[in-house]
Motif scaffolding. Structure first.
Motif, PDB file in Angstrom:
ATOM      1  N   GLU A 651       5.781  -6.263   8.931  1.00  0.00           N
ATOM      2  CA  GLU A 651       5.494  -5.342   7.834  1.00  0.00           C
ATOM      3  C   GLU A 651       6.530  -5.461   6.722  1.00  0.00           C
ATOM      4  OE1 GLU A 651       4.263  -1.354   8.744  1.00  0.00           O
ATOM      5  OE2 GLU A 651       3.279  -1.978  10.595  1.00  0.00           O
ATOM      6  N   PHE A 652       7.781  -5.785   7.088  1.00  0.00           N
ATOM      7  CA  PHE A 652       8.787  -6.034   6.057  1.00  0.00           C
ATOM      8  C   PHE A 652       8.347  -7.195   5.170  1.00  0.00           C
ATOM      9  CE2 PHE A 652      12.386  -8.576   4.628  1.00  0.00           C
ATOM     10  CZ  PHE A 652      13.097  -7.653   3.873  1.00  0.00           C
ATOM     11  N   TYR A 653       7.857  -8.275   5.785  1.00  0.00           N
ATOM     12  CA  TYR A 653       7.435  -9.425   4.982  1.00  0.00           C
ATOM     13  C   TYR A 653       6.198  -9.100   4.154  1.00  0.00           C
ATOM     14  CZ  TYR A 653      10.709 -12.036   7.918  1.00  0.00           C
ATOM     15  OH  TYR A 653      11.831 -12.476   8.560  1.00  0.00           O
ATOM     16  N   ARG A 654       5.276  -8.348   4.720  1.00  0.00           N
ATOM     17  CA  ARG A 654       4.086  -7.988   3.944  1.00  0.00           C
ATOM     18  C   ARG A 654       4.451  -7.052   2.794  1.00  0.00           C
ATOM     19  NH1 ARG A 654      -1.106  -6.238   7.186  1.00  0.00           N
ATOM     20  NH2 ARG A 654      -2.034  -6.863   5.190  1.00  0.00           N
ATOM     21  N   GLN A 655       5.344  -6.102   3.041  1.00  0.00           N
ATOM     22  CA  GLN A 655       5.823  -5.243   1.965  1.00  0.00           C
ATOM     23  C   GLN A 655       6.513  -6.057   0.867  1.00  0.00           C
ATOM     24  OE1 GLN A 655       8.487  -2.664   4.025  1.00  0.00           O
ATOM     25  NE2 GLN A 655       6.881  -1.564   5.133  1.00  0.00           N
ATOM     26  N   ASP A 715      10.327   4.568   2.233  1.00  0.00           N
ATOM     27  CA  ASP A 715       9.479   4.021   1.188  1.00  0.00           C
ATOM     28  C   ASP A 715       8.112   3.744   1.797  1.00  0.00           C
ATOM     29  OD1 ASP A 715      11.523   4.081  -0.654  1.00  0.00           O
ATOM     30  OD2 ASP A 715      12.086   1.978  -0.382  1.00  0.00           O
ATOM     31  N   VAL A 716       7.080   4.182   1.122  1.00  0.00           N
ATOM     32  CA  VAL A 716       5.726   4.032   1.642  1.00  0.00           C
ATOM     33  C   VAL A 716       4.988   2.995   0.803  1.00  0.00           C
ATOM     34  CG1 VAL A 716       3.584   5.194   2.217  1.00  0.00           C
ATOM     35  CG2 VAL A 716       5.754   6.440   2.360  1.00  0.00           C
ATOM     36  N   TYR A 717       4.554   1.936   1.463  1.00  0.00           N
ATOM     37  CA  TYR A 717       3.831   0.848   0.810  1.00  0.00           C
ATOM     38  C   TYR A 717       2.358   0.913   1.179  1.00  0.00           C
ATOM     39  CZ  TYR A 717       8.288  -1.435  -0.285  1.00  0.00           C
ATOM     40  OH  TYR A 717       9.536  -1.734  -0.775  1.00  0.00           O
ATOM     41  N   LEU A 718       1.534   0.470   0.250  1.00  0.00           N
ATOM     42  CA  LEU A 718       0.116   0.278   0.512  1.00  0.00           C
ATOM     43  C   LEU A 718      -0.182  -1.205   0.336  1.00  0.00           C
ATOM     44  CD1 LEU A 718      -2.526   1.609   1.277  1.00  0.00           C
ATOM     45  CD2 LEU A 718      -2.945   2.081  -1.146  1.00  0.00           C
ATOM     46  N   ILE A 719      -0.696  -1.829   1.385  1.00  0.00           N
ATOM     47  CA  ILE A 719      -0.939  -3.271   1.404  1.00  0.00           C
ATOM     48  C   ILE A 719      -2.446  -3.508   1.364  1.00  0.00           C
ATOM     49  CG2 ILE A 719      -0.641  -5.391   2.729  1.00  0.00           C
ATOM     50  CD1 ILE A 719       1.855  -4.006   3.998  1.00  0.00           C
ATOM     51  N   ASN A 720      -2.844  -4.416   0.500  1.00  0.00           N
ATOM     52  CA  ASN A 720      -4.272  -4.664   0.293  1.00  0.00           C
ATOM     53  C   ASN A 720      -4.516  -6.172   0.261  1.00  0.00           C
ATOM     54  OD1 ASN A 720      -6.992  -4.498  -0.385  1.00  0.00           O
ATOM     55  ND2 ASN A 720      -6.595  -4.179  -2.573  1.00  0.00           N
ATOM     56  N   ASP A 721      -5.101  -6.719   1.316  1.00  0.00           N
ATOM     57  CA  ASP A 721      -5.409  -8.149   1.391  1.00  0.00           C
ATOM     58  C   ASP A 721      -6.851  -8.448   1.007  1.00  0.00           C
ATOM     59  OD1 ASP A 721      -2.887  -8.907   2.130  1.00  0.00           O
ATOM     60  OD2 ASP A 721      -3.315  -9.026   4.262  1.00  0.00           O
ATOM     61  N   ARG A 722      -7.462  -7.578   0.246  1.00  0.00           N
ATOM     62  CA  ARG A 722      -8.853  -7.782  -0.158  1.00  0.00           C
ATOM     63  C   ARG A 722      -8.905  -8.243  -1.611  1.00  0.00           C
ATOM     64  NH1 ARG A 722     -12.076  -2.668   0.495  1.00  0.00           N
ATOM     65  NH2 ARG A 722     -10.583  -2.086  -1.113  1.00  0.00           N
ATOM     66  N   PHE A 723     -10.091  -8.724  -2.021  1.00  0.00           N
ATOM     67  CA  PHE A 723     -10.265  -9.226  -3.383  1.00  0.00           C
ATOM     68  C   PHE A 723     -10.518  -8.106  -4.395  1.00  0.00           C
ATOM     69  CE2 PHE A 723     -11.733 -13.221  -1.175  1.00  0.00           C
ATOM     70  CZ  PHE A 723     -10.621 -13.972  -1.529  1.00  0.00           C
ATOM     71  N   VAL A 724     -10.620  -6.873  -3.928  1.00  0.00           N
ATOM     72  CA  VAL A 724     -10.888  -5.749  -4.834  1.00  0.00           C
ATOM     73  C   VAL A 724      -9.740  -4.758  -4.749  1.00  0.00           C
ATOM     74  CG1 VAL A 724     -13.383  -5.996  -4.722  1.00  0.00           C
ATOM     75  CG2 VAL A 724     -12.218  -4.572  -3.036  1.00  0.00           C
ATOM     76  N   PRO A 725      -9.472  -4.039  -5.828  1.00  0.00           N
ATOM     77  CA  PRO A 725      -8.362  -3.073  -5.813  1.00  0.00           C
ATOM     78  C   PRO A 725      -8.706  -1.829  -5.013  1.00  0.00           C
ATOM     79  CG  PRO A 725      -9.533  -2.944  -7.900  1.00  0.00           C
ATOM     80  CD  PRO A 725     -10.132  -4.103  -7.137  1.00  0.00           C
ATOM     81  N   ILE A 726      -7.681  -1.094  -4.659  1.00  0.00           N
ATOM     82  CA  ILE A 726      -7.827   0.226  -4.055  1.00  0.00           C
ATOM     83  C   ILE A 726      -7.327   1.237  -5.077  1.00  0.00           C
ATOM     84  CG2 ILE A 726      -7.040   1.782  -2.234  1.00  0.00           C
ATOM     85  CD1 ILE A 726      -6.793  -0.642  -0.410  1.00  0.00           C
ATOM     86  N   THR A 727      -8.193   2.153  -5.450  1.00  0.00           N
ATOM     87  CA  THR A 727      -7.819   3.157  -6.446  1.00  0.00           C
ATOM     88  C   THR A 727      -8.065   4.556  -5.894  1.00  0.00           C
ATOM     89  OG1 THR A 727     -10.023   3.043  -7.458  1.00  0.00           O
ATOM     90  CG2 THR A 727      -8.321   1.614  -8.367  1.00  0.00           C
ATOM     91  N   ASN A 752      -2.587   3.677  -5.054  1.00  0.00           N
ATOM     92  CA  ASN A 752      -3.301   2.654  -5.803  1.00  0.00           C
ATOM     93  C   ASN A 752      -2.609   1.313  -5.583  1.00  0.00           C
ATOM     94  OD1 ASN A 752      -5.254   4.269  -7.735  1.00  0.00           O
ATOM     95  ND2 ASN A 752      -3.279   5.336  -7.823  1.00  0.00           N
ATOM     96  N   VAL A 753      -3.424   0.278  -5.414  1.00  0.00           N
ATOM     97  CA  VAL A 753      -2.863  -1.061  -5.260  1.00  0.00           C
ATOM     98  C   VAL A 753      -3.905  -2.072  -5.703  1.00  0.00           C
ATOM     99  CG1 VAL A 753      -3.582  -1.205  -2.831  1.00  0.00           C
ATOM    100  CG2 VAL A 753      -1.736  -2.670  -3.666  1.00  0.00           C
ATOM    101  N   GLY A 754      -3.445  -3.110  -6.359  1.00  0.00           N
ATOM    102  CA  GLY A 754      -4.352  -4.130  -6.844  1.00  0.00           C
ATOM    103  C   GLY A 754      -4.839  -5.043  -5.734  1.00  0.00           C
ATOM    104  N   PRO A 755      -5.753  -5.943  -6.051  1.00  0.00           N
ATOM    105  CA  PRO A 755      -6.250  -6.889  -5.045  1.00  0.00           C
ATOM    106  C   PRO A 755      -5.157  -7.875  -4.642  1.00  0.00           C
ATOM    107  CG  PRO A 755      -7.092  -7.454  -7.233  1.00  0.00           C
ATOM    108  CD  PRO A 755      -6.373  -6.156  -7.378  1.00  0.00           C
ATOM    109  N   LEU A 756      -5.138  -8.224  -3.354  1.00  0.00           N
ATOM    110  CA  LEU A 756      -4.197  -9.213  -2.826  1.00  0.00           C
ATOM    111  C   LEU A 756      -2.754  -8.856  -3.190  1.00  0.00           C
ATOM    112  CD1 LEU A 756      -6.215 -12.435  -3.774  1.00  0.00           C
ATOM    113  CD2 LEU A 756      -6.249 -11.211  -1.592  1.00  0.00           C
ATOM    114  N   GLN A 757      -2.418  -7.592  -2.987  1.00  0.00           N
ATOM    115  CA  GLN A 757      -1.084  -7.130  -3.396  1.00  0.00           C
ATOM    116  C   GLN A 757      -0.534  -6.105  -2.412  1.00  0.00           C
ATOM    117  OE1 GLN A 757      -0.651  -5.807  -7.479  1.00  0.00           O
ATOM    118  NE2 GLN A 757      -2.128  -7.320  -8.216  1.00  0.00           N
ATOM    119  N   SER A 758       0.765  -5.886  -2.555  1.00  0.00           N
ATOM    120  CA  SER A 758       1.452  -4.781  -1.884  1.00  0.00           C
ATOM    121  C   SER A 758       2.169  -3.976  -2.952  1.00  0.00           C
ATOM    122  CB  SER A 758       2.460  -5.339  -0.864  1.00  0.00           C
ATOM    123  OG  SER A 758       3.312  -4.330  -0.402  1.00  0.00           O
ATOM    124  N   GLU A 759       2.086  -2.676  -2.848  1.00  0.00           N
ATOM    125  CA  GLU A 759       2.736  -1.817  -3.835  1.00  0.00           C
ATOM    126  C   GLU A 759       3.428  -0.642  -3.150  1.00  0.00           C
ATOM    127  OE1 GLU A 759       3.266  -1.953  -6.999  1.00  0.00           O
ATOM    128  OE2 GLU A 759       1.970  -3.608  -7.656  1.00  0.00           O
TER     129      GLU A 759
END
Length: 892
Positions: A651-655, A715-727, A752-759
């Motif tokens: 999870e550290f690497y994904r964050q 710190d709370v991260y939201l990870i999104n490995d999809r092609f669409v954003p999460i809003t 909120n997090v964009g596609p293929l991103q971690s925020e």
């Protein structure tokens, strides 16, 4: 080059079925009437043999030795590796068969140093278990009875002799490995001389198919396909690799290719041939095909789309002989590149933005690679390509959202079936060449041997869409720079030999045969930067470049702050023991089931391995050495420690995709070769450890991931490995006391997090000094379009120090449901508890199956999991298994 012709399908099919260019006479034990025997040098041992196979398997089948994986049989049977062994086959050949122009004995895999005789005449020798050998035997074959002998020298003794002539560090593995020396001198599975996760079985044998090939003209042995996209068109360069034997041949005829595409259509091309092969009978012939993008669908890694594969058939119709040669492969259409460019373009002009990126772009998208490292599926190579085992392991990887497998350099070039299944399952392959953790010789004979090996295997595997990258070696750059093997005084020599092998010899071969894929000289390395620095970087672990291997057994592995920034984590791990059920397949002596027993000590090949496990347990869990169930708990707690360590690090690497553009996490390791402590997530035999269940969660495409900091904040991260954003997602944070199922506090935040991103979403102060030993936090997320995302947790203090985590009341009920879509028996297991339960473990006992989830943190009164098995068991039997063996963690 003659112009390419577009021809009707009927013409190709007519050419395809006129006649075939000869036939094969299989000499395998099961596919033919050939009778194989085996004897040692002084004929004190003589028995039947199985081919393909190996000496250890044959001696075990004959009762000469016991189960090679039983107790310390790896050492007690070592004498086998020092003897000379001869395989003899008796077979018959029809007189008409001798009329063929060419008769070749083909050995697809020989382990390793063998002398081959047919009817008393020498026909050839072998020195590389990864090379396909073909010997002209026409003059030695006779009508009627024939006798084939393959005599093997001891690879251990050959390695010793070679080392005396060309010493190359290191001399030997550590004593705790119970292994053999000088594996780097021979082109044999390096791990067969032992490793820190496996035993030494320096086998000999004909480990792959063997046959006689009768033909009148050269055949298409292999196809390579170079597929590139330009605008809306796929350009496919097809290379047919022809093979004759030992002499020049005139190729006159017609070469055609048929590619199946969407809509049950075919694309067809062809060309006339009038050329000569080389003196050894080989030649390469190219054809170019153009495919509109709307005729095929894209091939995607697991989790990102489907994996359509298309049949490619290439046929050569020889007008001189009237025969045809045919080769078929399945190909996929996708683009892939390893992007190493200025990191400041993504991260800006800060510390993280220095250096270069290191990520894979697939079909134009930057994909975070999730997965693990693959070692051979069996320590005896003849068992390594068992289809059931390969399927079980690769399907298990797919379930955890794995999209990349790294085939490690100390093992094998895997069987064709392995790569076919990776194609079908969407598993990208980081393919190491087979050099690991050693310096290697660079004399002429060794280099020529390696060149043949690399040529054959790159040609064999190149067409697979799953193959993503070629890696020159495992850890040899960092070993030389780090003086792992006391090479410092001869640094210039070893650097020169390193470059001679991996750069001057291997690199041109790989890039000529596969110009569209990256050849990475070493892993870990700084990638392009290592190349610019003369291939041995001053710091191959520079976090601003390349990939990293990271192991830290001394620090707290549940602490996010110990892990390094890296562009790509291609290896990392922590050990655990296998289950007692798996250990029982290696020993039935109760005295062996102790951390202090000779058996358990013998199985631990990592120096100080148990002390590191014990230290990590001591940091987090309460375990009394005087506990009557100490060994059982030590096994269970080791799996908790491992699962949580890998969860935190992954999870550290994904964050860190957000802050450092980390774009890959491949933990060490997926599988095992015997029943022993190791870094694996799947035990030998296929049983899942807690780690593998946890991988399903920490690789989940959408994940809320908290990072506990040394300050006490989260710190709370939201990870999104999809092609669409999460809003406008809802992130829920529930605070529990350990003795209650009712949260004492519940909050929610917008995410909120964009596609293929971690925020990073928010930083929280979730406890104070007065009660942090009584509470923990549960995180979850709900968002439109997200059907599932697992709970995640933060424990403010080590579990050994918490208050309220005491014995729960647990009620288990099991009911059988309808069979699953794949015909498995399906059971629903309901778990009722009266308080929070930590790391609840549901056993499978001797039932071959798995749960939908395991190692559970229970924060609700009722939880359901599903158990799948092909075994014919009842709900009552499963219930008994669970209730009699249930495990969980409490402070006592």
């Amino acid at each position: 080059m003659l112009p390419i012709k577009i021809i009707p399908i009927s013409s190709v099919l007519c050419a395809l079925f006129i006649s075939v260019s000869g036939f094969r006479l299989h000499l395998d034990s099961l596919k033919s009437k050939a009778v194989w025997t085996l004897h040692n040098e002084n004929n004190s041992i003589s028995t039947g043999a199985a081919v393909p196979g190996g000496v250890y398997s044959d001696l075990q089948a004959a009762g000469v030795i016991g189960d090679v994986l039983w107790r310390d049989n790896d050492v007690l049977t070592r004498w086998v590796a020092y003897d000379t062994w001869t395989y003899t086959a008796s077979f018959y050949v029809n007189a008409d068969n001798l009329k063929y122009d060419s008769i070749t004995l083909v050995l697809e895999g020989v382990d390793t140093f063998a002398y081959v005789e047919l009817n008393g005449s020498p026909v050839g020798s072998t020195q590389n278990m990864f090379v396909r050998y073909a010997f002209d035997v026409k003059q030695h074959l006779q009508a009627g009875h024939n006798e084939l002998k393959v005599t093997f020298d001891s690879a251990v003794l050959v390695a010793r002799n070679l080392s005396q002539r060309h010493f190359t560090a290191p001399a030997c593995v550590p004593d705790v490995y119970h292994g053999e020396c000088h594996a780097n001198q021979v082109r044999k599975m390096q791990a067969s001389f032992s490793w820190d996760w496996g035993p030494a079985f320096p086998s000999v044998g004909i480990w792959k198919p063997i046959f006689l090939e009768f033909r009148n003209s050269p055949v298409i042995r292999s196809l390579t396909t170079h597929i590139e996209k330009q605008d809306s068109t796929w350009h496919v360069r097809i290379t047919a690799h022809f093979e004759g034997h030992g002499k020049s041949h005139h190729l006159t005829g017609f070469l055609s290719a048929i590619l199946s595409v969407e809509g049950h259509q075919n694309v067809k091309i062809g060309r006339d041939l009038d050329t000569r092969t080389r003196n050894d009978g080989t030649a390469e012939v190219d054809m170019n095909m153009k495919i509109s993008e709307n005729m095929v669908r894209l091939w995607w890694p697991n989790g990102y789309g489907e994996q359509p594969l298309y049949d490619l058939n290439v046929v050569f119709a020889d007008v001189q002989t009237g025969s045809t040669s045919h080769k078929h492969v399945k190909i996929g259409f996708r683009t892939i590149e390893l992007v190493e460019e200025d990191a400041s373009r993504i991260l800006g002009n800060n510390t993280a933005g220095e250096g270069l990126t290191f990520y894979f772009k697939v079909n134009g998208y930057p994909i975070f690679m999730k997965g693990s490292n693959w070692i051979p599926s069996h320590i005896l190579p003849e068992h390594s390509y068992n289809k059931m085992t390969i399927d079980n392991l690769l399907r298990s990887a797919v379930v955890t959202h794995t999209n990349m497998i790294r085939v490690w350099g100390g093992g094998l070039w895997e069987d064709d079936y392995f790569y076919r299944r990776c194609d079908e399952l969407g598993l990208l392959v980081w393919q190491d060449l087979l050099f690991a953790c050693s310096m290697y010789p660079a004399h002429h004979e060794f280099l020529e041997n390696v060149k043949t090996e690399v040529e054959q295997n790159v040609i064999r595997l190149q067409h697979h869409p799953s193959v993503a990258i070629w890696g020159g070696n495992n850890e040899n750059e960092v070993a030389l720079r780090g003086n792992w093997y006391d090479t410092e005084t001869q640094f210039d020599r070893y650097k020169r030999e390193y470059i001679t092998l991996y750069v001057d010899t291997i690199k041109p071969v790989v890039e000529a045969l596969d110009p569209t894929r990256r050849y990475l000289v070493s892993s870990p390395s700084n990638g392009i930067k290592s190349e610019q620095d003369g291939y041995i970087a001053e710091n191959p672990y520079d976090p601003h470049y390349g990939d990293t291997h990271y192991y830290n057994y001394v620090a707290d592995n549940w602490d996010f702050s110990i892990y390094p920034n890296t562009r790509f984590a291609s290896e990392y791990g922590f050990q655990s023991l296998p289950s007692k059920w798996t250990l029982q397949t290696a020993s039935n002596l109760t005295s062996d089931y102790s951390v202090d027993s000779e058996f358990v000590a013998h199985r631990q090949h990592s120096p100080n391995g148990y002390s590191f496990i014990e230290a990590q347990i001591g940091r987090h869990l309460a375990l009394d050495k005087d506990d009557a169930n100490y060994f059982d708990k030590f096994i269970f707690y080791s799996q908790i420690i491992q699962a949580m360590a890998m969860k935190v690090e992954t999870e550290f690497y994904r964050q860190s995709q957000r802050d450092w553009y980390t774009m890959g996490a491949l933990y060490w390791q997926l599988n095992d070769v015997w029943q022993a402590p190791s870094w694996s997530g799947i035990e030998f035999g296929g049983r899942w450890k807690m780690l593998h269940y946890y991988a399903k969660s920490f690789f989940e495409p959408v994940l809320v991931s908290p990072r506990k900091k040394v300050t006490g904040d989260v710190d709370v991260y939201l990870i999104n490995d999809r092609f669409v954003p999460i809003t406008e997602a809802k992130i829920f944070v529930d605070t529990f006391k350990w003795d209650s199922l009712v949260p004492i506090k519940s909050e929610n935040y917008t995410g909120n997090v964009g596609p293929l991103q971690s925020e990073k979403q928010v930083s929280l102060e979730l406890w104070d000094e007065k009660n942090k030993d009584e509470i923990f936090m549960r995180f979850s997320v709900k968002a439109d379009g997200v059907s599932y995302s697992p709970y995640n947790y933060v424990f403010p203090v080590p579990l050994k120090d918490v208050k309220g985590l005491t014995e729960p009341k647990i009620k288990i009920t099991v009911r059988k449901a309808q069979k699953s879509s794949v015909g498995q028996n399906k059971f629903v297991v309901n778990i009722n508890v009266d308080r929070v339960v930590a790391f609840l473990w549901l056993e499978t006992c001797h039932i071959d199956g798995r749960y939908s989830d395991n190692g559970l943190i229970l924060t609700e009164a009722d939880t359901e999991v599903v158990f799948h098995t092909h075994d014919d068991v009842t709900a009552a039997e499963l219930h008994t298994c669970i209730t009699e063996n249930i495990q969980y963690y409490v402070n006592k």
